[in-house]
Design a protein around this motif. Structure first.
Motif, PDB file in Angstrom:
ATOM      1  N   VAL A 104     -25.241  -5.705   7.321  1.00 38.79           N
ATOM      2  CA  VAL A 104     -25.826  -4.416   6.776  1.00 38.79           C
ATOM      3  C   VAL A 104     -25.358  -4.363   5.509  1.00 38.79           C
ATOM      4  O   VAL A 104     -26.245  -3.744   4.595  1.00 38.79           O
ATOM      5  N   ASP A 105     -24.128  -4.858   4.804  1.00 38.35           N
ATOM      6  CA  ASP A 105     -24.052  -4.913   3.563  1.00 38.35           C
ATOM      7  C   ASP A 105     -25.139  -5.248   2.513  1.00 38.35           C
ATOM      8  O   ASP A 105     -25.582  -4.751   1.532  1.00 38.35           O
ATOM      9  N   ARG A 106     -25.608  -6.428   3.112  1.00 35.56           N
ATOM     10  CA  ARG A 106     -26.466  -7.207   2.189  1.00 35.56           C
ATOM     11  C   ARG A 106     -27.913  -6.794   2.045  1.00 35.56           C
ATOM     12  O   ARG A 106     -28.701  -7.004   1.452  1.00 35.56           O
ATOM     13  N   LYS A 107     -28.321  -6.518   3.481  1.00 41.88           N
ATOM     14  CA  LYS A 107     -29.647  -5.967   3.698  1.00 41.88           C
ATOM     15  C   LYS A 107     -30.146  -4.504   3.448  1.00 41.88           C
ATOM     16  O   LYS A 107     -31.048  -4.305   3.033  1.00 41.88           O
ATOM     17  N   VAL A 108     -29.392  -3.536   4.326  1.00 47.66           N
ATOM     18  CA  VAL A 108     -29.860  -2.276   4.383  1.00 47.66           C
ATOM     19  C   VAL A 108     -30.046  -1.483   3.232  1.00 47.66           C
ATOM     20  O   VAL A 108     -31.161  -1.007   2.775  1.00 47.66           O
ATOM     21  N   TYR A 109     -29.113  -1.519   2.370  1.00 46.87           N
ATOM     22  CA  TYR A 109     -29.335  -0.505   0.923  1.00 46.87           C
ATOM     23  C   TYR A 109     -30.183  -1.075   0.045  1.00 46.87           C
ATOM     24  O   TYR A 109     -31.028  -0.288  -0.314  1.00 46.87           O
ATOM     25  N   GLU A 110     -30.152  -2.535  -0.127  1.00 43.99           N
ATOM     26  CA  GLU A 110     -31.185  -2.919  -1.233  1.00 43.99           C
ATOM     27  C   GLU A 110     -32.544  -2.863  -0.597  1.00 43.99           C
ATOM     28  O   GLU A 110     -33.485  -2.279  -1.445  1.00 43.99           O
ATOM     29  N   CYS A 111     -32.953  -3.227   0.483  1.00 44.66           N
ATOM     30  CA  CYS A 111     -34.277  -2.866   0.877  1.00 44.66           C
ATOM     31  C   CYS A 111     -34.707  -1.554   1.070  1.00 44.66           C
ATOM     32  O   CYS A 111     -35.570  -1.249   0.646  1.00 44.66           O
ATOM     33  N   GLY A 112     -33.770  -0.679   1.881  1.00 39.94           N
ATOM     34  CA  GLY A 112     -33.995   0.695   1.919  1.00 39.94           C
ATOM     35  C   GLY A 112     -34.338   1.364   0.477  1.00 39.94           C
ATOM     36  O   GLY A 112     -35.111   2.278   0.451  1.00 39.94           O
ATOM     37  N   THR A 113     -33.499   0.875  -0.346  1.00 41.28           N
ATOM     38  CA  THR A 113     -33.673   1.526  -1.709  1.00 41.28           C
ATOM     39  C   THR A 113     -35.194   1.250  -2.199  1.00 41.28           C
ATOM     40  O   THR A 113     -35.843   1.925  -2.776  1.00 41.28           O
ATOM     41  N   ARG A 114     -35.711   0.057  -1.913  1.00 42.24           N
ATOM     42  CA  ARG A 114     -37.259  -0.263  -2.592  1.00 42.24           C
ATOM     43  C   ARG A 114     -38.173   0.529  -1.791  1.00 42.24           C
ATOM     44  O   ARG A 114     -39.237   0.492  -2.260  1.00 42.24           O
ATOM     45  N   LEU A 115     -37.868   0.998  -0.562  1.00 49.06           N
ATOM     46  CA  LEU A 115     -38.658   1.764   0.412  1.00 49.06           C
ATOM     47  C   LEU A 115     -38.944   3.056  -0.597  1.00 49.06           C
ATOM     48  O   LEU A 115     -40.152   3.401  -0.550  1.00 49.06           O
ATOM     49  N   TRP A 116     -38.261   3.869  -1.106  1.00 50.82           N
ATOM     50  CA  TRP A 116     -38.469   4.832  -1.944  1.00 50.82           C
ATOM     51  C   TRP A 116     -38.635   4.633  -3.350  1.00 50.82           C
ATOM     52  O   TRP A 116     -39.343   5.470  -4.055  1.00 50.82           O
ATOM     53  N   LYS A 117     -38.307   3.607  -3.846  1.00 49.82           N
ATOM     54  CA  LYS A 117     -38.332   3.306  -5.383  1.00 49.82           C
ATOM     55  C   LYS A 117     -39.678   2.521  -5.779  1.00 49.82           C
ATOM     56  O   LYS A 117     -40.484   3.003  -6.748  1.00 49.82           O
ATOM     57  N   MET A 118     -40.257   1.747  -4.933  1.00 53.29           N
ATOM     58  CA  MET A 118     -41.508   1.006  -5.005  1.00 53.29           C
ATOM     59  C   MET A 118     -42.762   1.747  -4.831  1.00 53.29           C
ATOM     60  O   MET A 118     -42.780   2.533  -3.800  1.00 53.29           O
TER      61      MET A 118
END
Lengths: 222, 264
Positions: A104-118
């Motif tokens: 969860v630590d490695r994947k969710v935040y980083e990828c989730g952030t790209r969903l609204w930034k990119m």
């Protein structure tokens, strides 16, 4: 209250990492002082407590700082064992839970952030990756009430629960349909929100959406 | 699962993350079967045991897999708590501190060493080099505080942070010979240099930490040809035979596996 037992949490209202700590402290019934940090002008206390990373959350227990949210969760679990632990007692089951908390630590935040930034191709790539992550979590959850197994609202659940208030933001910006991709996870999210510790900690998803919007504008997102 | 049940470790001699687990197993005196992965290939057993990340190391205890080196070490410590001294301290605050330094090493040091090795861009290389020095200086301070005048981060005995940082030593030493950069500089980080010698001479590290010369040859070959197939020796002290493939058809996977130290 004696100085040795004083508990403070330096945090930022929308941080999912900080929210994990708040949920954990509430689950254990530990009283603490919440201190909101201004991230654009970090306080001296924060810089002194976490000189390496200079980040929230930082738990201060009797003045001694504990940093990194998963490490803080395990510290809370060990210092205040209470009625139920966040981790199973069997070493193999513990290792399994730690693995998924790490995932969860490695994947969710980083990828989730790209969903609204990119946007554009980068967004398409992020969407694809995020759906993979959802399906992986869905498979691990299966038909269990919580990730940790049995009736225990444990480490993996606490690690992931704060991201549920971001689901609306992820969907609105990227078009990922969480209910379609991971229906069991969505139901799990609803069960989490029924817990007092989670309901009192997590902000309104609309506030999170507005926050993401303002950050996106500030950093020039399209 | 009982302590007497069979232990196997899926890994490779070149991987620092695997070396950590082997050190922990040695510390607890646990016999195990070392299942070495062939370079450039991921065995069916590995893919079945770690379907999420598909990476080494994986510990198999009575057939059940445990993944991620830091998690494996804690598992070993808990499962075999009755054998040998504890790897993690018993005090919750000291445990949190040990976990924090391990996480710091894995975020700031281990991957940066790999980056430095494979980067050809001078600026990125310099950035990686600087970050390694910063991390080592930070760890020197951490060592002074944690060791309290004793030989290891864990005090009298090798502990969690010793095992994690110890896995980087062979690569830091190799870079002195290979790139002419003395990371383990006794003038800048005297206590850590002393600590590194203590760690490498400890019996639990001896067959696990690869010889500097071997690591140097591996690094040179990787950079010179960028595509390497290594016929892996059964122990890091054997001669390493290289079969160099200059063909452009060699898959990127191989580079990733050889740099398993950096990515895995």
């Amino acid at each position: 209250m004696a100085i040795e037992s004083e508990v403070k949490l330096r945090d930022f209202w929308v941080s999912p990492f900080g929210q994990r700590c708040r949920i954990a402290l509430a689950e254990k019934g530990v009283e603490y002082e919440y201190q909101e940090e201004n991230l654009s002008a970090k306080s001296e206390l924060l810089l002194k407590s976490n000189p390496i990373h200079k980040k929230i959350p930082v738990l201060l227990h009797g003045g001694k700082p504990v940093c990194e949210s998963l490490i803080i969760l395990r510290y809370i679990d060990e210092v205040w064992p209470g009625k139920s632990s966040f981790l199973p007692s069997d070493p193999n089951a513990r290792a399994h839970a730690l693995f998924w908390a790490d995932y969860v630590d490695r994947k969710v935040y980083e990828c989730g952030t790209r969903l609204w930034k990119m946007s554009g191709e980068a967004l398409d790539a992020a969407k694809k990756e995020f759906v993979e992550i959802l399906k992986t979590l869905e498979a691990e959850l299966g038909d269990k009430k919580y990730f940790t197994g049995g009736d225990v609202f444990g480490l993996v659940d606490i690690a992931l629960a704060p991201f549920t208030s971001w689901f609306y933001t992820y969907e609105a910006y990227s078009g990922v349909r969480m209910e379609e991709e991971s229906p069991k996870l969505v139901k799990w999210a609803e069960r989490c929100k029924e817990r007092e510790s989670v309901a009192k900690t997590l902000p309104d998803p609309m506030k999170v959406y507005e926050f993401a919007g303002s950050l996106k504008k500030r950093f020039g997102g399209k | 699962m009982a302590v007497e049940e069979e232990v196997k470790l899926i890994g490779g001699w070149e991987s620092a993350y695997v070396a950590r687990v082997r050190t922990a197993l040695n510390l607890k005196g646990i016999p195990y079967e070392f299942l070495e992965e062939a370079f450039g290939k991921k065995s069916d057993l590995l893919l079945k045991s770690n379907p999420v990340h598909k990476k080494i190391p994986v510990l198999l205890h009575a057939g059940k897999p445990i993944c991620e080196s830091l998690i494996i070490i804690e598992y070993i410590d808990e499962m075999w708590h009755a054998s040998g001294p504890p790897i993690l301290p018993s005090d919750p605050y000291e445990r949190a501190t040990a976990r924090l330094w391990a996480a710091y090493i894995d975020e700031k040091l281990s991957p940066t060493i790999g980056l430095f090795l494979r980067e050809s861009n001078e600026e990125s290389k310099k950035g990686a080099k600087d970050q390694i020095f910063v991390a080592l200086l930070q760890l020197e301070e951490a060592f002074v505080e944690s060791s309290k005048g004793k030989s290891f981060f864990g005090g009298d005995n090798i502990g969690f942070v010793d095992i994690v940082l110890g896995s980087c030593i062979a690569w830091l030493k190799a870079m002195d010979k290979f790139a002419g950069i003395k990371f383990l500089d006794e003038e800048k980080i005297p206590r850590l240099v002393e600590w590194a010698e203590c760690f490498c001479s400890a019996s639990v590290s001896r067959d696990v930490v690869p010889q500097t010369e071997v690591v140097v040859e591996l690094s040179k070959a990787i950079l010179a040809f960028r595509r390497v197939v290594v016929v892996a020796p059964s122990s890091p002290n054997d001669d390493v035979h290289f079969m160099l493939l200059l063909s452009s058809h060699v898959i990127d996977e191989m580079l990733i596996v050889v740099f398993s130290f950096t990515i895995i």
